[in-house]
Design a protein around this motif. Structure first.
Motif, mmCIF file in Angstrom:
data_model
loop_
_atom_site.group_PDB
_atom_site.id
_atom_site.type_symbol
_atom_site.label_atom_id
_atom_site.label_comp_id
_atom_site.label_asym_id
_atom_site.label_seq_id
_atom_site.Cartn_x
_atom_site.Cartn_y
_atom_site.Cartn_z
ATOM 1 N N ASN A 113 -35.093 11.747 -48.556
ATOM 2 C CA ASN A 113 -36.001 11.293 -47.515
ATOM 3 C C ASN A 113 -37.031 10.321 -48.088
ATOM 4 O O ASN A 113 -37.666 10.600 -49.104
ATOM 5 N N ARG A 114 -37.194 9.192 -47.411
ATOM 6 C CA ARG A 114 -38.082 8.132 -47.892
ATOM 7 C C ARG A 114 -39.516 8.634 -48.086
ATOM 8 O O ARG A 114 -40.147 8.346 -49.110
ATOM 9 N N TYR A 115 -40.012 9.380 -47.126
ATOM 10 C CA TYR A 115 -41.415 9.802 -47.157
ATOM 11 C C TYR A 115 -41.651 10.912 -48.181
ATOM 12 O O TYR A 115 -42.662 10.899 -48.897
ATOM 13 N N LEU A 116 -40.704 11.857 -48.269
ATOM 14 C CA LEU A 116 -40.838 12.923 -49.260
ATOM 15 C C LEU A 116 -40.736 12.372 -50.674
ATOM 16 O O LEU A 116 -41.469 12.795 -51.579
ATOM 17 N N ALA A 117 -39.816 11.413 -50.874
ATOM 18 C CA ALA A 117 -39.670 10.801 -52.198
ATOM 19 C C ALA A 117 -40.934 10.052 -52.603
ATOM 20 O O ALA A 117 -41.355 10.074 -53.762
ATOM 21 N N THR A 118 -41.563 9.398 -51.632
ATOM 22 C CA THR A 118 -42.795 8.657 -51.927
ATOM 23 C C THR A 118 -43.926 9.612 -52.265
ATOM 24 O O THR A 118 -44.718 9.356 -53.182
ATOM 25 N N ILE A 119 -44.022 10.728 -51.534
ATOM 26 C CA ILE A 119 -45.047 11.733 -51.843
ATOM 27 C C ILE A 119 -44.842 12.287 -53.248
ATOM 28 O O ILE A 119 -45.796 12.434 -54.022
ATOM 29 N N LEU A 120 -43.576 12.577 -53.583
ATOM 30 C CA LEU A 120 -43.292 13.083 -54.925
ATOM 31 C C LEU A 120 -43.630 12.030 -55.982
ATOM 32 O O LEU A 120 -44.190 12.343 -57.039
ATOM 33 N N GLY A 121 -43.336 10.763 -55.681
ATOM 34 C CA GLY A 121 -43.679 9.684 -56.594
ATOM 35 C C GLY A 121 -45.174 9.598 -56.832
ATOM 36 O O GLY A 121 -45.624 9.323 -57.953
ATOM 37 N N CYS A 122 -45.953 9.854 -55.794
ATOM 38 C CA CYS A 122 -47.418 9.830 -55.940
ATOM 39 C C CYS A 122 -47.917 10.928 -56.858
ATOM 40 O O CYS A 122 -48.974 10.781 -57.493
ATOM 41 N N GLY A 123 -47.170 12.037 -56.955
ATOM 42 C CA GLY A 123 -47.637 13.169 -57.744
ATOM 43 C C GLY A 123 -47.134 13.221 -59.166
ATOM 44 O O GLY A 123 -47.659 13.972 -59.990
ATOM 45 N N ILE A 124 -46.114 12.409 -59.489
ATOM 46 C CA ILE A 124 -45.528 12.473 -60.832
ATOM 47 C C ILE A 124 -46.518 12.044 -61.903
ATOM 48 O O ILE A 124 -46.427 12.470 -63.055
ATOM 49 N N GLY A 125 -47.488 11.216 -61.525
ATOM 50 C CA GLY A 125 -48.455 10.728 -62.497
ATOM 51 C C GLY A 125 -49.227 11.822 -63.203
ATOM 52 O O GLY A 125 -49.765 11.607 -64.300
ATOM 53 N N ILE A 126 -49.286 13.011 -62.608
ATOM 54 C CA ILE A 126 -49.956 14.137 -63.262
ATOM 55 C C ILE A 126 -49.288 14.454 -64.593
ATOM 56 O O ILE A 126 -49.942 14.865 -65.551
ATOM 57 N N PHE A 127 -47.958 14.227 -64.659
ATOM 58 C CA PHE A 127 -47.198 14.564 -65.867
ATOM 59 C C PHE A 127 -46.984 13.361 -66.778
ATOM 60 O O PHE A 127 -46.410 13.497 -67.850
ATOM 61 N N PHE A 128 -47.424 12.179 -66.343
ATOM 62 C CA PHE A 128 -47.282 10.959 -67.127
ATOM 63 C C PHE A 128 -48.658 10.321 -67.316
ATOM 64 O O PHE A 128 -48.969 9.320 -66.683
ATOM 65 N N PRO A 129 -49.502 10.883 -68.184
ATOM 66 C CA PRO A 129 -50.845 10.325 -68.348
ATOM 67 C C PRO A 129 -50.846 9.006 -69.103
ATOM 68 O O PRO A 129 -51.328 8.896 -70.214
ATOM 69 N N SER A 130 -50.292 7.978 -68.486
ATOM 70 C CA SER A 130 -50.279 6.647 -69.083
ATOM 71 C C SER A 130 -51.197 5.739 -68.281
ATOM 72 O O SER A 130 -51.268 5.835 -67.051
#
Length: 303
Positions: free
Chosen positions: A48-65
């Motif tokens: 799902n486009r919207y769920l994937a985008t929400i998940l993309g917004c949250g991945i940064g917690i695990f990638f502190p770059s």
């Protein structure tokens, strides 16, 4: 002479407050670069486009770059199967919502969680909105050079082979090398940004800054432009923003803290080298527009 001492004091205080967070950030970035594989993220992406985008917004917690290294990481993720909208959402939020940046914001604002929440919330809203709009505007991947699945597979296989053969000591050495390179890469921008901010506070009349800060639209536009020009690392920009609290509104400072990590001179050049020019222009325009709108709303809600 008094003016020089004032400039020197402001400049050194900004740099000394920010350096510990930059050091921690580049070390964590080095560990992620060396030990963490990106391909597992592509496997968990919702269709799902919207769920994937929400998940993309949250991945940064695990990638502190910080924004200095987020563009190539995003390209690798997209090449390994992450949808464009999720990748762009990660690219925009990653430099902001990671724990190092949020904690540095908390410290810079005198142990106050309000600006931390404003910064994280506004960045997620802006990134989600921009990514969804781009997903409808660009149906094909807008890379300048399409790597393709074959190249991605070769890259993945090479990484796995190297990871399997490389001893732990060598990998730790790679962490240190990556951290040192990134520290010197971002450190010069921190120094430059602190110097510009110190000069503004020392030489620009306070009455002029108060005049700019009195209008919500102009103050937000000024801070967006300033964030783009001085190109601060996101692990240190909160200390610069906090130094303007007496002259600019909460809304305009939130624009500085959101727009700068998403779009600045450094990553614009990297974006132009990775994506087609039309895509980069549209991306920057959308981020600026939604950041400005969001900062005006923040200004009304929080004064």
């Amino acid at each position: 002479m008094t003016t020089f001492y004032q400039l020197n004091t402001i400049f050194i205080s900004m740099v000394m407050e920010a350096i510990p967070f930059v050091l921690v950030g580049v070390l964590i970035s080095g560990f992620i670069q060396t030990f963490l594989k990106e391909q597992w993220i592509a496997r968990i992406m919702p269709r799902n486009r919207y769920l994937a985008t929400i998940l993309g917004c949250g991945i940064g917690i695990f990638f502190p770059s910080c924004e200095c290294g987020i563009v190539p990481i995003t390209k690798r993720l997209i090449n390994k199967g992450m949808p464009l909208h999720a990748g762009i959402a990660f690219m925009l939020t990653g430099p902001i919502i990671n724990p190092i940046v949020l904690f540095s914001t908390y410290i810079a604002y005198g142990n106050d969680w309000q600006m931390v929440g404003i910064r994280a919330g506004l960045s997620i809203v802006v990134a989600f909105t921009v990514s969804i709009v781009l997903s409808f505007m660009f149906k094909q991947l807008p890379f300048r050079v399409q790597d393709g699945q074959a190249a991605a597979a070769i890259e993945q296989g090479t990484e796995m082979a190297l990871g399997a053969r490389m001893p732990l000591g060598k990998r730790l050495y790679e962490v240190v090398v990556h951290a040192i390179e990134e520290f010197f890469s971002v450190g010069k921008y921190l120094v430059l940004g602190a110097f510009i901010a110190a000069c503004m506070q020392t030489f620009v009349p306070t009455s002029y800054l108060l005049h700019l800060g009195s209008n919500p639209v102009t103050s937000s536009l000024v801070m967006i432009a300033l964030a783009f020009i001085i190109s601060l690392c996101s692990e240190a920009d909160a200390f610069i923003a906090a130094s303007f609290r007496s002259t600019f509104t909460v809304g305009s400072l939130s624009a500085f803290l959101v727009f700068g990590p998403m779009i600045d001179i450094k990553n614009t050049l990297m974006l132009l080298g990775t994506y087609r020019t039309k895509f980069v222009v549209v991306l920057i325009a959308l981020v600026a527009l939604f950041t400005l709108a969001g900062s005006l709303i923040v200004g009304r809600l929080f004064g």
